[in-house]
Design a protein around this motif. Sequence first.
Motif, PDB file in Angstrom:
ATOM      1  N   VAL A  78       0.826  -1.209   0.000  1.00 31.16           N
ATOM      2  CA  VAL A  78       0.000   0.000   0.000  1.00 31.16           C
ATOM      3  C   VAL A  78       0.863   1.263   0.000  1.00 31.16           C
ATOM      4  O   VAL A  78       0.592   2.197  -0.772  1.00 31.16           O
ATOM      5  CB  VAL A  78      -0.993  -0.023   1.175  1.00 31.16           C
ATOM      6  N   PRO A  79       1.905   1.361   0.831  1.00 32.16           N
ATOM      7  CA  PRO A  79       2.790   2.531   0.714  1.00 32.16           C
ATOM      8  C   PRO A  79       3.451   2.655  -0.649  1.00 32.16           C
ATOM      9  O   PRO A  79       3.591   3.768  -1.173  1.00 32.16           O
ATOM     10  CB  PRO A  79       3.830   2.302   1.821  1.00 32.16           C
ATOM     11  N   LEU A  80       3.865   1.526  -1.223  1.00 32.35           N
ATOM     12  CA  LEU A  80       4.445   1.577  -2.567  1.00 32.35           C
ATOM     13  C   LEU A  80       3.427   2.093  -3.575  1.00 32.35           C
ATOM     14  O   LEU A  80       3.762   2.896  -4.469  1.00 32.35           O
ATOM     15  CB  LEU A  80       4.939   0.196  -2.977  1.00 32.35           C
ATOM     16  N   ALA A  81       2.178   1.653  -3.446  1.00 29.62           N
ATOM     17  CA  ALA A  81       1.132   2.137  -4.347  1.00 29.62           C
ATOM     18  C   ALA A  81       0.963   3.638  -4.225  1.00 29.62           C
ATOM     19  O   ALA A  81       0.778   4.345  -5.232  1.00 29.62           O
ATOM     20  CB  ALA A  81      -0.184   1.426  -4.029  1.00 29.62           C
ATOM     21  N   TYR A  82       1.034   4.156  -2.999  1.00 25.87           N
ATOM     22  CA  TYR A  82       0.894   5.596  -2.793  1.00 25.87           C
ATOM     23  C   TYR A  82       2.059   6.357  -3.419  1.00 25.87           C
ATOM     24  O   TYR A  82       1.859   7.402  -4.049  1.00 25.87           O
ATOM     25  CB  TYR A  82       0.809   5.898  -1.300  1.00 25.87           C
ATOM     26  N   VAL A  83       3.262   5.841  -3.258  1.00 26.75           N
ATOM     27  CA  VAL A  83       4.438   6.484  -3.859  1.00 26.75           C
ATOM     28  C   VAL A  83       4.307   6.525  -5.378  1.00 26.75           C
ATOM     29  O   VAL A  83       4.569   7.563  -6.014  1.00 26.75           O
ATOM     30  CB  VAL A  83       5.726   5.742  -3.453  1.00 26.75           C
ATOM     31  N   LEU A  84       3.874   5.429  -5.981  1.00 23.53           N
ATOM     32  CA  LEU A  84       3.736   5.384  -7.430  1.00 23.53           C
ATOM     33  C   LEU A  84       2.613   6.306  -7.914  1.00 23.53           C
ATOM     34  O   LEU A  84       2.678   6.826  -9.029  1.00 23.53           O
ATOM     35  CB  LEU A  84       3.467   3.947  -7.884  1.00 23.53           C
ATOM     36  N   ALA A  85       1.586   6.487  -7.089  1.00 23.17           N
ATOM     37  CA  ALA A  85       0.464   7.334  -7.499  1.00 23.17           C
ATOM     38  C   ALA A  85       0.754   8.811  -7.327  1.00 23.17           C
ATOM     39  O   ALA A  85       0.203   9.646  -8.052  1.00 23.17           O
ATOM     40  CB  ALA A  85      -0.788   6.962  -6.690  1.00 23.17           C
ATOM     41  N   THR A 157      -4.007  -2.181  -7.631  1.00 25.30           N
ATOM     42  CA  THR A 157      -5.368  -1.738  -7.311  1.00 25.30           C
ATOM     43  C   THR A 157      -5.357  -0.538  -6.379  1.00 25.30           C
ATOM     44  O   THR A 157      -6.106   0.431  -6.577  1.00 25.30           O
ATOM     45  CB  THR A 157      -6.150  -2.891  -6.679  1.00 25.30           C
ATOM     46  N   ALA A 158      -4.518  -0.583  -5.344  1.00 27.98           N
ATOM     47  CA  ALA A 158      -4.454   0.550  -4.413  1.00 27.98           C
ATOM     48  C   ALA A 158      -3.923   1.794  -5.103  1.00 27.98           C
ATOM     49  O   ALA A 158      -4.350   2.918  -4.797  1.00 27.98           O
ATOM     50  CB  ALA A 158      -3.574   0.192  -3.214  1.00 27.98           C
ATOM     51  N   ARG A 159      -2.999   1.623  -6.035  1.00 22.68           N
ATOM     52  CA  ARG A 159      -2.479   2.782  -6.751  1.00 22.68           C
ATOM     53  C   ARG A 159      -3.595   3.491  -7.508  1.00 22.68           C
ATOM     54  O   ARG A 159      -3.667   4.725  -7.507  1.00 22.68           O
ATOM     55  CB  ARG A 159      -1.390   2.352  -7.729  1.00 22.68           C
ATOM     56  N   ALA A 160      -4.466   2.715  -8.153  1.00 25.08           N
ATOM     57  CA  ALA A 160      -5.597   3.327  -8.852  1.00 25.08           C
ATOM     58  C   ALA A 160      -6.496   4.075  -7.869  1.00 25.08           C
ATOM     59  O   ALA A 160      -7.026   5.147  -8.194  1.00 25.08           O
ATOM     60  CB  ALA A 160      -6.388   2.249  -9.587  1.00 25.08           C
ATOM     61  N   ARG A 182       0.591  10.909   8.756  1.00 25.32           N
ATOM     62  CA  ARG A 182      -0.774  11.059   9.287  1.00 25.32           C
ATOM     63  C   ARG A 182      -1.756  11.399   8.172  1.00 25.32           C
ATOM     64  O   ARG A 182      -2.898  10.932   8.179  1.00 25.32           O
ATOM     65  CB  ARG A 182      -0.802  12.130  10.368  1.00 25.32           C
ATOM     66  N   THR A 183      -1.325  12.197   7.218  1.00 27.84           N
ATOM     67  CA  THR A 183      -2.184  12.490   6.070  1.00 27.84           C
ATOM     68  C   THR A 183      -2.470  11.226   5.288  1.00 27.84           C
ATOM     69  O   THR A 183      -3.611  10.977   4.858  1.00 27.84           O
ATOM     70  CB  THR A 183      -1.510  13.535   5.162  1.00 27.84           C
ATOM     71  N   PHE A 184      -1.461  10.421   5.106  1.00 30.73           N
ATOM     72  CA  PHE A 184      -1.623   9.152   4.404  1.00 30.73           C
ATOM     73  C   PHE A 184      -2.616   8.247   5.125  1.00 30.73           C
ATOM     74  O   PHE A 184      -3.531   7.677   4.503  1.00 30.73           O
ATOM     75  CB  PHE A 184      -0.260   8.470   4.271  1.00 30.73           C
ATOM     76  N   LEU A 185      -2.477   8.136   6.440  1.00 30.76           N
ATOM     77  CA  LEU A 185      -3.309   7.210   7.203  1.00 30.76           C
ATOM     78  C   LEU A 185      -4.723   7.714   7.414  1.00 30.76           C
ATOM     79  O   LEU A 185      -5.683   6.923   7.408  1.00 30.76           O
ATOM     80  CB  LEU A 185      -2.654   6.930   8.563  1.00 30.76           C
ATOM     81  N   HIS A 186      -4.887   9.022   7.593  1.00 25.99           N
ATOM     82  CA  HIS A 186      -6.187   9.572   7.981  1.00 25.99           C
ATOM     83  C   HIS A 186      -6.965  10.207   6.828  1.00 25.99           C
ATOM     84  O   HIS A 186      -8.157  10.485   6.988  1.00 25.99           O
ATOM     85  CB  HIS A 186      -6.011  10.596   9.100  1.00 25.99           C
TER      86      HIS A 186
END
Length: 267
Positions: A78-85, A157-160, A182-186
Motif C-alpha cells: 500500500v505505501p508503494l502504491a501511494y508512492v507510485l500514485a 489496485t491501491a495505486r488506482a 498522518r495524512t496518508f493514514l487519515h
Amino acid sequence: MAGASVGQRRFQWRGGGLFVLLSVVLLAYLLFPFLAFLQWSRRSSILPALSEPAAADAIRHSLLTAPVATVLAAIFGVPLAYVLARHSFRGKRLVEALVVLPLVLPPVVAGAMLLTGIGQFTTVGSFFAARGLPLTSSLAGIVLAQLFVAAPFVVITARAGFASVDRRLEYASRSMGYSPVRTFLHVSVPLAGKMVLAGVVLTFARAIGEFGAVLMIANNPRTMPTQIWFEFQTGGPVATVPLAVALLAISLVVILLTQYAGRLSTA
C-alpha cells in the motif's frame, strides 16, 4: 425525420442485441464449469474427505499462510502504491514494470526464479536454514511464494485508488499541520479505502489459490492447491472435489464479506 428516428432505434436495438448475445455466450461458458463441477461433487463424500489428515493439514496450511502473505503485501504494497500514485522519480517506469512482472510470469517460472534466490543451496537460503528457518519446504517458503505472485494485485489496485483521491484534500491536511504519514493514514487511505480493500481481497484470493510457485518452493507442507494436484494424480477428478469445494467456499465467503464491507462504507 420520423423515418430516420425509426432507423436509428432499429440500429441501436440490433447493436444492443449483439452485445447481449455476446455477453450471454461468455456468461454461459463461465457458468458451465461450475455446473459440471457440482455434478461431479455428487459423487464424492465431501465432509468425511475433508476430515482426512492430509486434507485437514492442507486447509490449515492455506488458512495460515495466505493471510500472512496478504498482510505482508498490504504493509509493504500500500505505501508503494501511494508512492507510485503521487510521486515522479527517475526509474519509476522500471519500478512499475517490476511490480507488474510477476503477474505475467508463468507461476512455475516464478517458483524457479525464487529457488535461484532463496533455495537451500543459495547464499540467502543457506543463511536462514543454518539458523533454523528454511525458506524452502516450509511454511515460510509458502508465504514467500504467495507473496511474490500476489503482492502486485494490492499495489496496482491501491495505486488506482490513490490516483483517484483529490490532492487538494491532502494539501489541506498538510496545511493543518498533519505530517505526511498522518495524512496518508487519515486522509488518503480512507478515501481510497474501497480500492485498497479490493486489492487486499484480490491478493488473498491469489495467495490462497497459488499452485505453481508454491509447488516449486514447498512441495511439502502442502497447501490446498498442491494437495488438490496430489489427489488428482492418485485418484482422478473425483478425488479433487472435496478440497476444491472447500477452496471455492472460502473464496465465496471472502467475496461476500468484501461486498458487505463495501455496502457498510457507503451507508
